[in-house]
Design a protein around this motif. Sequence first.
Motif, short mmCIF file in Angstrom:
data_model
loop_
_atom_site.label_atom_id
_atom_site.label_comp_id
_atom_site.label_asym_id
_atom_site.label_seq_id
_atom_site.Cartn_x
_atom_site.Cartn_y
_atom_site.Cartn_z
N LYS A 639 73.64 30.58 58.99
CA LYS A 639 72.93 31.73 58.46
C LYS A 639 72.16 32.52 59.51
CE LYS A 639 72.31 29.82 53.82
NZ LYS A 639 71.32 29.46 52.79
N GLY A 640 72.08 31.98 60.72
CA GLY A 640 71.31 32.71 61.71
C GLY A 640 71.47 32.13 63.11
N PHE A 641 70.85 32.79 64.08
CA PHE A 641 70.81 32.31 65.46
C PHE A 641 69.43 31.71 65.66
CE2 PHE A 641 73.56 36.01 65.11
CZ PHE A 641 74.74 35.56 65.69
N GLY A 642 69.35 30.37 65.84
CA GLY A 642 68.03 29.75 65.85
C GLY A 642 67.88 28.66 66.89
N CYS A 643 66.67 28.19 67.00
CA CYS A 643 66.35 27.16 67.98
C CYS A 643 66.92 25.82 67.53
CB CYS A 643 64.83 27.07 68.13
SG CYS A 643 64.34 25.85 69.36
N SER A 644 67.54 25.11 68.47
CA SER A 644 68.12 23.79 68.17
C SER A 644 67.04 22.75 67.92
CB SER A 644 69.03 23.35 69.32
OG SER A 644 68.30 23.32 70.55
N ASN A 645 65.79 23.09 68.21
CA ASN A 645 64.66 22.18 68.03
C ASN A 645 63.99 22.37 66.66
OD1 ASN A 645 62.92 20.13 68.98
ND2 ASN A 645 61.40 21.64 69.62
N TRP A 646 64.73 22.97 65.71
CA TRP A 646 64.12 23.32 64.42
C TRP A 646 63.67 22.10 63.63
CZ3 TRP A 646 66.38 21.68 59.86
CH2 TRP A 646 67.73 21.27 59.93
N LYS A 647 64.35 20.93 63.83
CA LYS A 647 63.96 19.73 63.10
C LYS A 647 62.55 19.27 63.47
CE LYS A 647 68.49 17.77 62.05
NZ LYS A 647 69.40 16.62 62.24
N ASN A 648 62.14 19.62 64.68
CA ASN A 648 60.80 19.24 65.12
C ASN A 648 59.78 20.34 64.88
OD1 ASN A 648 61.59 16.66 66.06
ND2 ASN A 648 62.44 17.59 67.93
N GLY A 649 60.19 21.35 64.14
CA GLY A 649 59.21 22.34 63.71
C GLY A 649 59.30 23.71 64.35
N CYS A 650 60.19 23.91 65.36
CA CYS A 650 60.28 25.23 65.97
C CYS A 650 60.91 26.20 64.96
CB CYS A 650 61.12 25.19 67.25
SG CYS A 650 61.16 26.80 68.08
N LYS A 651 60.29 27.36 64.80
CA LYS A 651 60.71 28.28 63.75
C LYS A 651 61.34 29.56 64.27
CE LYS A 651 57.56 26.50 60.30
NZ LYS A 651 56.50 26.80 59.32
N PHE A 652 61.78 29.56 65.53
CA PHE A 652 62.42 30.77 66.05
C PHE A 652 63.82 30.92 65.45
CE2 PHE A 652 65.25 33.01 68.93
CZ PHE A 652 64.56 34.21 69.07
N VAL A 653 64.08 32.08 64.86
CA VAL A 653 65.40 32.37 64.30
C VAL A 653 65.58 33.87 64.16
CG1 VAL A 653 64.66 32.23 61.89
CG2 VAL A 653 67.04 31.80 62.44
N ILE A 654 66.82 34.32 64.33
CA ILE A 654 67.20 35.69 64.00
C ILE A 654 68.26 35.58 62.90
CG2 ILE A 654 68.25 37.83 64.83
CD1 ILE A 654 67.27 37.07 67.65
N TRP A 655 67.88 35.98 61.69
CA TRP A 655 68.78 35.81 60.54
C TRP A 655 69.95 36.79 60.60
CZ3 TRP A 655 68.15 31.45 58.31
CH2 TRP A 655 66.88 30.88 58.16
N LYS A 656 71.13 36.30 60.21
CA LYS A 656 72.32 37.15 60.21
C LYS A 656 72.25 38.26 59.16
CE LYS A 656 75.53 33.70 62.08
NZ LYS A 656 76.71 32.85 61.84
N ASN A 657 71.51 37.99 58.08
CA ASN A 657 71.37 39.03 57.04
C ASN A 657 70.02 39.74 57.15
OD1 ASN A 657 69.68 37.02 56.20
ND2 ASN A 657 70.40 36.96 54.08
N ASP A 658 69.53 39.89 58.39
CA ASP A 658 68.23 40.52 58.64
C ASP A 658 68.13 41.87 57.91
OD1 ASP A 658 65.78 40.47 60.80
OD2 ASP A 658 66.49 42.50 60.41
N LYS A 659 67.12 42.02 57.05
CA LYS A 659 67.00 43.21 56.20
C LYS A 659 66.69 44.47 57.00
CE LYS A 659 65.72 40.72 52.01
NZ LYS A 659 64.65 40.46 51.02
N TYR A 660 65.89 44.31 58.06
CA TYR A 660 65.53 45.48 58.87
C TYR A 660 66.77 46.10 59.52
CZ TYR A 660 63.49 48.15 62.74
OH TYR A 660 63.17 49.14 63.63
#
Length: 733
Positions: A639-660
């Motif tokens: 669903k997006g381009f995100g940090c591989s460290n998300w399981k440990n809480g990193c929340k960086f992501v660029i969603w593929k269906n970004d509304k803007y």
Amino acid sequence: MKLIIAEKPSVSKNIADALKIKNRQDGYFEGNGYIITWAFGHLLQLYDAKDYDEKMSTWKMENFPFVPPTFKYKVKSDPKNREKPDTGAKKQLKIIQSLMKRRDVEAIISACDYDREGQVIGDSIIYNLGTDKTVYRLLLNEWTPAEVMRGLENIKLNSELKPLQDAGVSRQWADWVIGINLTSVATLKYQKGKGKALNIGRVLLPTLKIIYDRDKEIENFVPENYFKLQATFQTEKNEEYEGTYIEGKEEKFKSKETLEEIQQLLADKSAIIHDKQVQKKKDYPPFLFNLSNLQGHITSKYKGWTSDKVLKVAQSLYEKKFITYPRTASIALEESLVGKTSKVLEILSEDLPYRDEIKFVKSKRVFDNAKVESHSAIVPTYLKPKNLTQDEAQVYQAIKNRFIMQFMPVAEYEETRIETKIANADLKGIFLSKGKVQLVEGWKKVEKVQSKDTILPLVQVNDPIEIIKHEITSHVTKPPKQHTEKTLLRVMETCGKNYDSDGESEENVHAILNGFSIGTPATRAETIKKLKDVGYISMENKNLVCTELGRKLVETFPIKDLFNLEFTGRLEKSLFDIEKRNFSKNDFLELIFNFTTKAVETIKTEKEITIHEVTTERKPNEVLGKCPLCGHAVIEGQKGFGCSNWKNGCKFVIWKNDKYLASMKKKPTKTMVKALLKNGVAPVKGFTSKKGNKFDANLRYEKNPDNEYFSWKMEFPEKQETKKGDTKTPQVE
């Protein structure tokens, strides 16, 4: 107040429109003495094996065969997580239950599709939720307002449909028992490595065998040479025509020497017209569509179509009220539909250039109760469609054209057959010439079917004829053609009996209408799709061929009855007989349970062979750059381009269906993300403004100083203008 339960939201909207109900609540419509709610197809499903017994959560050979003492239902599973119930289905069931319990609701009407599956969908919801109120059944072939109102005036007690429910439940339980048991033990016995199970099914395997058998026919085919003797003749008026030498009915000769001897006898000979026959013949239009014929027609005519896609598009047209019920095996209409059909024809003929040739006639080819089972053939309704998609337009036009053809003049042609005999020669055979001239185009105008005329000269019996030339031509026999979806559906529909790809023989119709088939109109397309999905067959252009896995399964799997067309046909016939009260649900299920138990024991005692060895190669995720928050790799997710460290809480992501970005008709791409992570800025071309103008800009994706979210920043280098858009960024999946 009556509660109507429809199979889908779109159908409930059709009923509400017919009843002129505008008041929509959360999960239902209400007004004018009716409440109309809906399912999403199946809201309930059968228990998994592990729901009955915890030990069944792991596959062990000693746990099989497994047949539950009673079959139970639960909320259907979430498609993304089978361990959890689908939240939408759970919510809708609660709404339906609360509506069923309302004191002002005096009766419940099931308005699900009038077939086995529709009966099970409605009954499973109503009777599992439980009610002491009277349950009725709305039986419709189309969802136009006039038909809905007529149907509501003629509702039946649901108890009258018990045989249909028994047949639907028998099919569902039988496929569960066979599928769960044989898929499990086959996978344990014949598969090495973890991966997709070896899928075993009552309808799946005989369909696979049809394709396998055709592949083997082609593989074992030995081409043979044959020869023809063809001559060119000339009449007294110097008109030429061609003829082919035949003896009896044989025009193909294995021995070239035989024809060479005959050819020598033609030297310096003349000929005469031995016989001439001229016949006027009628060419009737093809029958109205049933589902299999519609699927075959569309998949063979247009590229990129599958039978599964045809069914989905036809279902959409049905729910939009433009065609009648598509999941039918019938090629004729009920005789009670004569008046209605006449009106539909009148409305649909209004704008046609050949409308003066269209004439409504009550014919047995169109109206015949003996050729109708449950549902009539697929025809258009009186509603003229607007704004169809290209796919919908192609399917609708085919159905409309086939309907119009029935009421156009019958096409007529003149067929001429001339026999030319060699004079003063001791020959057993004659030279045959055939000609054809179209006299009346008739129904062929509808789809601009071109007929080729072969015109022969005007001659009479005993006219003298001159031989101009003659030659022996060599030919090679051709192997059978690989199955396409069109030909496969035809074999499935008739269970291989008297298969005729070009016509609809009375015997084929009899086989279909008496239940001898593989699957039903509703399930055949799904079966073909599943064969592709599980890797047993593949498509080469429009041809269906067995994969290596499919071949191994046919050649190795020991339960040969499951590959047998007759066996499968008998099971389908039994389900048909349950609907007709000629066979009992209990007897059918006992037969299935005994068959499954014996099949499991057979597999257990067979020698160890590997049909499928699963090898897993994980593709490494491409690293697009470093995470600006924690420095770990940024990768592409579903669903997006995100940090591989998300399981440990990193929340960086660029969603593929970004509304803007979507507001300017753009989506983030790998190239854009790489540029942002490497340079902090990405040049992007082709944004679309609210006014529809195109423009280019540079994008930045920057963290807000006061929270953990990121915002887009747009720059125009020449003007240094900026535009911001906040984007929330929960974890990537």
